[in-house]
Design an enzyme around this catalytic site. Structure first.
Site, PDB file in Angstrom:
ATOM      1  N   HIS A 135      64.493  21.463  38.626  1.00 43.95           N
ATOM      2  CA  HIS A 135      64.449  21.914  40.019  1.00 43.95           C
ATOM      3  C   HIS A 135      63.409  23.002  40.259  1.00 43.95           C
ATOM      4  CE1 HIS A 135      67.315  25.162  38.673  1.00 43.95           C
ATOM      5  NE2 HIS A 135      66.642  25.855  39.566  1.00 43.95           N
ATOM      6  N   ASP A 165      68.605  18.356  34.592  1.00 42.49           N
ATOM      7  CA  ASP A 165      67.841  19.495  35.121  1.00 42.49           C
ATOM      8  C   ASP A 165      66.920  20.081  34.057  1.00 42.49           C
ATOM      9  OD1 ASP A 165      67.019  21.148  37.159  1.00 42.49           O
ATOM     10  OD2 ASP A 165      68.562  22.653  36.829  1.00 42.49           O
ATOM     11  N   SER A 236      66.035  30.713  36.710  1.00 43.58           N
ATOM     12  CA  SER A 236      66.152  29.293  36.381  1.00 43.58           C
ATOM     13  C   SER A 236      65.038  28.855  35.447  1.00 43.58           C
ATOM     14  CB  SER A 236      66.109  28.446  37.655  1.00 43.58           C
ATOM     15  OG  SER A 236      67.266  28.632  38.416  1.00 43.58           O
TER      16      SER A 236
END
Length: 492
Positions: A135, A165, A236
């Site tokens: 993402h 992911d 992230s």
């Protein structure tokens, strides 16, 4: 007097000796223990770990191309698209582009790069392969990787897998600092872990905490590691490290009502991530196996009714017509206990194990059916996009009086049986009483009563008439394209 004086002196010396005997050895004996206790109770030192691992953690920023006129202003449509992306996290639903009419004095449109997002990543090989979250780079036209020494590289996207992911990008370099991969299967709840990343764009930020839980199921292919490490937007894609400086996970998600850290964060286990990364580096995509079943959890009530010793396995709710599972003989209502000898504890275990199986191979599936185990051989095919099921038809017959369970049922027509790919069953026309309380409703199809298959409505009513009204009844019920067990308990 001399005798008394001598006695007092001797008594004082003895008393001091006794006090010394009590306190001096105790103090001497407790000192090392006290120091050890202080060392154990104190917080660990992360300085060496951060210094060693930090250079291999990178900042990732992405850009996208947008059109604007020569003055730099976006068109009205582009402004609306950008507004929706920034504030709602999703683009405006696409509309057919209107035919543009060239204005006599209109400035020509130009294309420019605008910032899209910021995240983190870490180098996994000295020649420049970088791991991050899918993402983080999703929708990016350009990806830039910045090292802690301020060197910046334009990266090439090797591949990304949205199911886990995980993404891999490549920068051109040699002898780059890299991190060592650990074993996420060996982590223990309560052990110290460290996150390094770029929260809110602040690169090289180090936070620490403990592992809160293992194997949190938030998706088919994501048995996530839960921690209380401070992870915020921008973290992230960064690494989750154990105290040896080994990567055990990729920081991926946070639980938040405000957008900031609230004490719960999740990381993709590095074992899962590396399996994905190896495929991405080799082929640029991830290939997974499938057998064509829809599954659900096995509850305690269902396990007891089926004769299972405990609640385990994956309940087959639907078998894809003409799919690998149907060809192997799997049926709705089966409980898959093992796959290639590996125990299925929870239903979420099955998609990960099947997904990791090479398409084209054959596997052994151990199922529980009608009180006994049986092994079936199934061919693994490549995972494709899900197919939309056809709507279920309804039987127009008028309802009759309800049976003991509170159900009024009718026969299925031959056309319905063929469309649903089933051999028999009883179509529910009305549900009341105990059945209604259990969640049954009109349109459901009862396929089995306890361990007996239902052929038609007459046989179903005969089976119900023989039931013990004081005992719980287990029904296998199909709704739409999926089947599940429903426990109908007698009304008090």
């Amino acid at each position: 007097m001399k005798t008394k004086e001598l006695f007092r002196k001797q008594f004082s010396v003895a008393l001091l000796s006794a006090i010394g005997a009590l306190f001096v050895p105790a103090a001497a004996g407790l000192a090392p223990s006290a120091l050890a206790a202080t060392s154990v109770a104190g917080l660990p030192d992360f300085t060496d770990l951060a210094e060693k691992a930090g250079p291999a953690v990178v900042n990732i920023r992405t850009t996208e191309r947008v059109r604007s006129n020569a003055s730099g202003a976006m068109t009205q449509d582009e402004e609306m698209q950008e507004f929706f992306r920034r504030f709602f996290g999703a683009p405006l639903p696409q509309q057919p582009a209107p035919r543009r009419r060239q204005q006599p004095n209109a400035a020509p449109e130009v294309e420019e790069q605008v910032p899209r997002g910021v995240g983190s990543g870490f180098i996994i090989s000295a020649d420049g392969f970088v791991m991050t979250n899918a993402h983080v780079i999703d929708g990016a036209d350009e990806v830039y990787v910045t090292l802690t020494d301020k060197r910046e590289y334009k990266a090439k996207i090797v591949g990304a897998d949205k199911r886990t992911d995980v993404a891999i990008v490549k920068i051109e370099g040699s002898n780059l600092p890299r991190l060592t991969m650990g074993d996420s299967d060996k982590i223990r709840v309560g052990e110290w872990v460290v996150a390094i990343g770029s929260p809110f764009g602040l690169d090289s930020t180090v936070t620490a905490g403990i592992v809160s839980a293992k194997a949190r199921d938030t998706g088919d292919y994501l048995p996530l590691i839960q921690t209380d490490v401070a992870v915020n937007p921008g973290n992230s894609g960064g690494p989750l490290l154990n105290m040896r400086g080994e990567v055990i996970g990729i920081n991926s998600q946070i639980y938040s009502r405000s957008g900031g850290f609230m004490g719960i964060s999740f990381a993709v286990p590095i074992d899962e991530a590396m399996r994905v990364a190896d495929q991405l580096r080799t082929t640029g995509k991830v290939t997974r196996g499938r057998i064509g079943v829809q599954i659900g959890e096995v509850t305690k009530d269902v396990a007891e009714s089926l004769g299972l010793a405990r609640a385990q396995g994956a309940l087959v709710q639907r078998v894809e017509p003409d799919g690998p599972a149907e060809k192997a003989g799997l049926e709705a209502g089966d409980v898959i206990l093992k796959f290639n000898g590996t125990q299925i504890e929870r239903s979420s275990d099955l998609p990960r194990i099947v997904g990791a199986t090479k398409p084209g191979s054959r596997s052994t599936v151990t199922v529980w059916r009608k009180g006994a185990q049986r092994d079936l051989s199934v061919n693994i095919v490549e995972l494709e996009s899900d197919q939309t099921a056809a709507p279920q038809q309804q039987n127009p017959k008028a309802p009759r009086s309800a049976n003991m369970l509170g159900l009024v049922v009718a026969d299925l027509t031959p056309t319905q049986l063929r469309a649903l790919n089933i051999d028999g069953g009883a179509l529910v026309e009305m549900s009341e009483g105990a059945a209604a309380r259990a969640g049954l409703r009109a349109g459901d199809i009862v396929l089995r009563v306890n361990n007996t298959d239902v052929k038609d409505s007459r046989q179903f009513n005969e089976l119900v008439a023989k039931l013990d009204a004081k005992k719980t009844t287990l029904l296998l019920v199909r709704r739409g394209d999926s089947s599940q067990f429903v426990t109908v308990k007698p009304l008090p």
